[in-house]
Design a protein around this motif. Sequence first.
Motif, PDB file in Angstrom:
ATOM      1  N   GLN A  79      45.044 -12.350  57.142  1.00 50.30           N
ATOM      2  CA  GLN A  79      45.829 -11.797  58.248  1.00 50.30           C
ATOM      3  C   GLN A  79      45.708 -10.283  58.219  1.00 50.30           C
ATOM      4  N   VAL A  80      45.370  -9.710  59.351  1.00 48.85           N
ATOM      5  CA  VAL A  80      45.231  -8.262  59.454  1.00 48.85           C
ATOM      6  C   VAL A  80      46.611  -7.616  59.341  1.00 48.85           C
ATOM      7  N   GLU A  81      46.673  -6.555  58.555  1.00 45.82           N
ATOM      8  CA  GLU A  81      47.909  -5.766  58.432  1.00 45.82           C
ATOM      9  C   GLU A  81      48.441  -5.408  59.810  1.00 45.82           C
ATOM     10  N   GLY A  82      49.724  -5.618  60.041  1.00 42.01           N
ATOM     11  CA  GLY A  82      50.323  -5.285  61.324  1.00 42.01           C
ATOM     12  C   GLY A  82      50.183  -6.366  62.379  1.00 42.01           C
ATOM     13  N   ALA A  83      49.560  -7.495  62.039  1.00 43.30           N
ATOM     14  CA  ALA A  83      49.436  -8.586  63.013  1.00 43.30           C
ATOM     15  C   ALA A  83      50.825  -9.127  63.325  1.00 43.30           C
ATOM     16  N   VAL A 112      34.634 -17.270  56.104  1.00 40.16           N
ATOM     17  CA  VAL A 112      34.632 -16.403  57.283  1.00 40.16           C
ATOM     18  C   VAL A 112      33.179 -16.259  57.751  1.00 40.16           C
ATOM     19  N   VAL A 113      32.929 -16.603  59.017  1.00 37.04           N
ATOM     20  CA  VAL A 113      31.553 -16.498  59.533  1.00 37.04           C
ATOM     21  C   VAL A 113      31.383 -15.387  60.574  1.00 37.04           C
ATOM     22  N   ASP A 114      32.488 -14.935  61.168  1.00 38.74           N
ATOM     23  CA  ASP A 114      32.367 -13.846  62.138  1.00 38.74           C
ATOM     24  C   ASP A 114      33.720 -13.190  62.340  1.00 38.74           C
ATOM     25  N   VAL A 115      33.693 -11.876  62.521  1.00 41.19           N
ATOM     26  CA  VAL A 115      34.894 -11.112  62.856  1.00 41.19           C
ATOM     27  C   VAL A 115      34.489 -10.083  63.893  1.00 41.19           C
ATOM     28  N   SER A 116      35.271  -9.988  64.958  1.00 35.51           N
ATOM     29  CA  SER A 116      34.998  -8.964  65.961  1.00 35.51           C
ATOM     30  C   SER A 116      36.313  -8.438  66.512  1.00 35.51           C
ATOM     31  N   LYS A 119      38.649  -6.390  71.856  1.00 37.80           N
ATOM     32  CA  LYS A 119      39.534  -5.460  72.558  1.00 37.80           C
ATOM     33  C   LYS A 119      40.294  -4.705  71.485  1.00 37.80           C
ATOM     34  N   PRO A 120      40.739  -3.499  71.775  1.00 36.24           N
ATOM     35  CA  PRO A 120      41.509  -2.770  70.761  1.00 36.24           C
ATOM     36  C   PRO A 120      42.703  -3.596  70.278  1.00 36.24           C
ATOM     37  N   ASN A 121      42.827  -3.678  68.965  1.00 37.25           N
ATOM     38  CA  ASN A 121      43.950  -4.374  68.315  1.00 37.25           C
ATOM     39  C   ASN A 121      43.942  -5.885  68.514  1.00 37.25           C
ATOM     40  N   GLN A 122      42.794  -6.458  68.846  1.00 36.76           N
ATOM     41  CA  GLN A 122      42.624  -7.914  68.926  1.00 36.76           C
ATOM     42  C   GLN A 122      41.411  -8.311  68.097  1.00 36.76           C
ATOM     43  N   PHE A 123      41.698  -8.970  66.985  1.00 38.81           N
ATOM     44  CA  PHE A 123      40.631  -9.394  66.083  1.00 38.81           C
ATOM     45  C   PHE A 123      40.366 -10.881  66.266  1.00 38.81           C
ATOM     46  N   GLY A 147      40.203 -17.962  65.767  1.00 36.97           N
ATOM     47  CA  GLY A 147      41.570 -17.502  66.013  1.00 36.97           C
ATOM     48  C   GLY A 147      41.551 -16.044  66.421  1.00 36.97           C
ATOM     49  N   VAL A 148      42.591 -15.633  67.121  1.00 42.33           N
ATOM     50  CA  VAL A 148      42.751 -14.245  67.531  1.00 42.33           C
ATOM     51  C   VAL A 148      44.050 -13.711  66.948  1.00 42.33           C
ATOM     52  N   GLN A 149      43.956 -12.539  66.348  1.00 37.06           N
ATOM     53  CA  GLN A 149      45.143 -11.875  65.809  1.00 37.06           C
ATOM     54  C   GLN A 149      45.425 -10.624  66.629  1.00 37.06           C
ATOM     55  N   LEU A 150      46.646 -10.518  67.087  1.00 37.53           N
ATOM     56  CA  LEU A 150      47.081  -9.339  67.839  1.00 37.53           C
ATOM     57  C   LEU A 150      47.786  -8.407  66.857  1.00 37.53           C
ATOM     58  N   VAL A 151      47.346  -7.152  66.816  1.00 39.38           N
ATOM     59  CA  VAL A 151      47.808  -6.204  65.808  1.00 39.38           C
ATOM     60  C   VAL A 151      48.510  -5.027  66.468  1.00 39.38           C
ATOM     61  N   LYS A 152      49.596  -4.594  65.877  1.00 35.69           N
ATOM     62  CA  LYS A 152      50.337  -3.420  66.382  1.00 35.69           C
ATOM     63  C   LYS A 152      49.553  -2.156  66.135  1.00 35.69           C
TER      64      LYS A 152
END
Length: 152
Positions: A79-83, A112-116, A119-123, A147-152
Amino acid sequence: MQVVTREEIVNSVGKDLPVTDWFTVTQQQIDLFAECTHDHQFIHVDPQKAAQTPFGSTIAHGFLSLSMLSYFAESFALQVEGAYMGINYGFNKVRFIAPVKVDSRIRCHATVVDVSEDKPNQFKVTNAVTIEIEGSDKPALKAEWIGVQLVK
């Protein structure tokens, strides 16, 4: 779930994630899933009839096994910090390989096979996942889960 920095999530491609604990799939769980999905095929809910099939017992719905990814992700996901929210984006591929018989134990392996950051703050994170059946040479399923993580 492991909290990681933005840089760490981007650099996690190719990383094997922790294998989850075993989980026992019970008849009660199969029956409850049948109620939720209105899929009452005898192979899932009638132990006497199912015993007469080549499986020898009831089996879990393939989609029940797939839905367990949400539970297993609590153990392996990054999980990305701030998600503040994570949402399912979908699957690139799902294959049901072997049936999960009642009272079998299953667990999940993920890479993990891909991370992008589309959009800003969307992993967007894609994991190759395999649900293993204890004692079986073949896994229950293999999939690429996004999955998509929304980050502050």
